[in-house]
Design a protein around this motif. Structure first.
Motif, mmCIF file in Angstrom:
data_model
loop_
_atom_site.group_PDB
_atom_site.id
_atom_site.type_symbol
_atom_site.label_atom_id
_atom_site.label_comp_id
_atom_site.label_asym_id
_atom_site.label_seq_id
_atom_site.Cartn_x
_atom_site.Cartn_y
_atom_site.Cartn_z
ATOM 1 N N UNK A 76 0.830 -1.211 0.000
ATOM 2 C CA UNK A 76 0.000 0.000 0.000
ATOM 3 C C UNK A 76 0.862 1.257 0.000
ATOM 4 N N UNK A 78 3.651 1.505 -1.436
ATOM 5 C CA UNK A 78 4.193 1.657 -2.800
ATOM 6 C C UNK A 78 3.207 2.389 -3.715
ATOM 7 N N UNK A 79 1.904 2.169 -3.466
ATOM 8 C CA UNK A 79 0.930 2.841 -4.346
ATOM 9 C C UNK A 79 0.335 4.094 -3.681
ATOM 10 N N UNK A 82 0.379 7.257 -5.754
ATOM 11 C CA UNK A 82 -0.583 7.201 -6.870
ATOM 12 C C UNK A 82 -1.984 7.498 -6.335
ATOM 13 N N UNK A 83 -2.334 6.832 -5.228
ATOM 14 C CA UNK A 83 -3.659 7.034 -4.638
ATOM 15 C C UNK A 83 -3.848 8.483 -4.198
ATOM 16 N N UNK B 22 1.417 -1.676 -13.067
ATOM 17 C CA UNK B 22 0.576 -1.012 -12.063
ATOM 18 C C UNK B 22 -0.691 -1.809 -11.792
ATOM 19 N N UNK B 25 0.062 -4.717 -9.621
ATOM 20 C CA UNK B 25 0.313 -4.246 -8.257
ATOM 21 C C UNK B 25 -1.007 -3.968 -7.531
ATOM 22 N N UNK B 26 -1.909 -3.259 -8.213
ATOM 23 C CA UNK B 26 -3.220 -2.945 -7.630
ATOM 24 C C UNK B 26 -4.045 -4.225 -7.447
ATOM 25 N N UNK B 29 -3.037 -6.135 -4.340
ATOM 26 C CA UNK B 29 -3.567 -5.529 -3.110
ATOM 27 C C UNK B 29 -5.077 -5.754 -3.038
ATOM 28 N N UNK B 41 -9.495 0.997 -9.720
ATOM 29 C CA UNK B 41 -8.199 1.428 -10.246
ATOM 30 C C UNK B 41 -7.485 0.305 -11.006
ATOM 31 N N UNK B 45 -6.411 0.716 -14.912
ATOM 32 C CA UNK B 45 -5.032 0.546 -15.394
ATOM 33 C C UNK B 45 -4.946 -0.568 -16.446
#
Lengths: 90, 185
Positions: A76, A78-79, A82-83, B22, B25-26, B29, B41, B45
């Motif tokens: 989290x 890492x992003x 972006x968020x 990306x 990665x999203x 999570x 998201x 992406x």
């Protein structure tokens, strides 16, 4: 007036607190700035997903991040930028 | 390919790979958290990565019509991706704009297929394509109506009509292929 936090933001805040220290649920509710009953619901969900666990210390309990929880917190982070860019995190 | 096209293609590849990274990665999570916003998201992406791929292919292919098709797909996929990003939360106050945005490609699909029917399509295909074309208009209208009335009936009718027309058309073309093969024998 501050806007209502999204679930993602709340989870991030909770994980952020727990990443620094293991705390009891009441203290966690204060540090994560959320009502206790809402936190309990979220904790149940996070426990079910294996992200946090409750450690019993006699009459008190401590919320601890599991290894998966630590990994999720790192991901989290890492992003996070972006968020933030998209207005999903403050 | 000239230098400009090569550099452009390389940039598109880098963009596609970055968006794909990306989205994974999203997605990772999301799998752990099951959060609606993360899914939104992740989807956007993925759509942006696909848009990059279409853009790349549109610069590579030499055939004009194919390049134009891929060019349209580039912006359509990007639009869909941005739309998800615009309304990642269910409670967004701009959510009311979604039906109008969603309607646009439906109406365009209906319009382009109608032009196709009028200008160049013959035989039974013409009937099937007309139904398909009609279904897109109904689909577009029913999205607006269902958002206003809360009833999904129009949307269900249009989806059924669209699926029905698409099956008829594809089966018709399959039959044409098979009967042609039999005739050849």
């Amino acid at each position: 007036m501050s806007r209502k936090r999204s679930k993602l933001e709340v989870v991030f805040d909770v994980l952020d607190v727990l990443n620094k220290e293991a705390v009891n649920p009441t203290r966690l509710a204060t540090l994560a700035n959320m009502p206790y009953d809402r936190l309990r619901k979220l904790l149940d969900e996070l426990i079910e997903r294996g992200l946090v666990m409750l450690e019993d210390h006699g009459r008190s309990q401590t919320v601890v991040l599991t290894l998966q929880g630590h990994q999720l917190h790192e991901e989290l982070k890492r992003i996070k930028k972006i968020l933030k860019d998209y207005g999903m995190l403050d | 390919m000239d230098l400009y096209s090569t550099v452009l293609a390389l940039l598109e590849v880098v963009g596609a790979v970055a968006f794909a990274y990306l989205s994974t990665l999203f997605l990772r999570i999301y799998v752990r958290l099951k959060s609606d916003e993360l899914l939104a998201y992740t989807t956007s992406f993925i759509l942006l990565a696909l848009s990059q791929v279409c853009s790349l292919l549109s610069t590579i292919v030499s055939e004009g019509r194919l390049a134009a098709t891929l060019y349209i797909a580039t912006s359509s996929l990007a639009m869909a991706g941005f739309m998800v990003m615009l309304f990642p939360r269910r409670s967004s106050k701009f959510y009311m704009l979604v039906p109008l945005l969603v309607t646009t490609p439906d109406m365009l699909a209906g319009l382009v297929s109608t032009i196709l029917v009028i200008r160049s399509v013959r035989g039974r295909t013409r009937s099937f394509l007309t139904i398909l074309s009609l279904s897109y208009y109904v689909r577009g209208l029913s999205i607006v109506l269902s958002s206003a009335q809360g009833s999904l009936l129009g949307l269900l009718v249009s989806e059924t009509l669209r699926a029905f027309a698409a099956i008829l058309m594809s089966l018709h073309h399959m039959t044409q292929v098979l009967t042609h093969e039999q005739e050849e024998k």
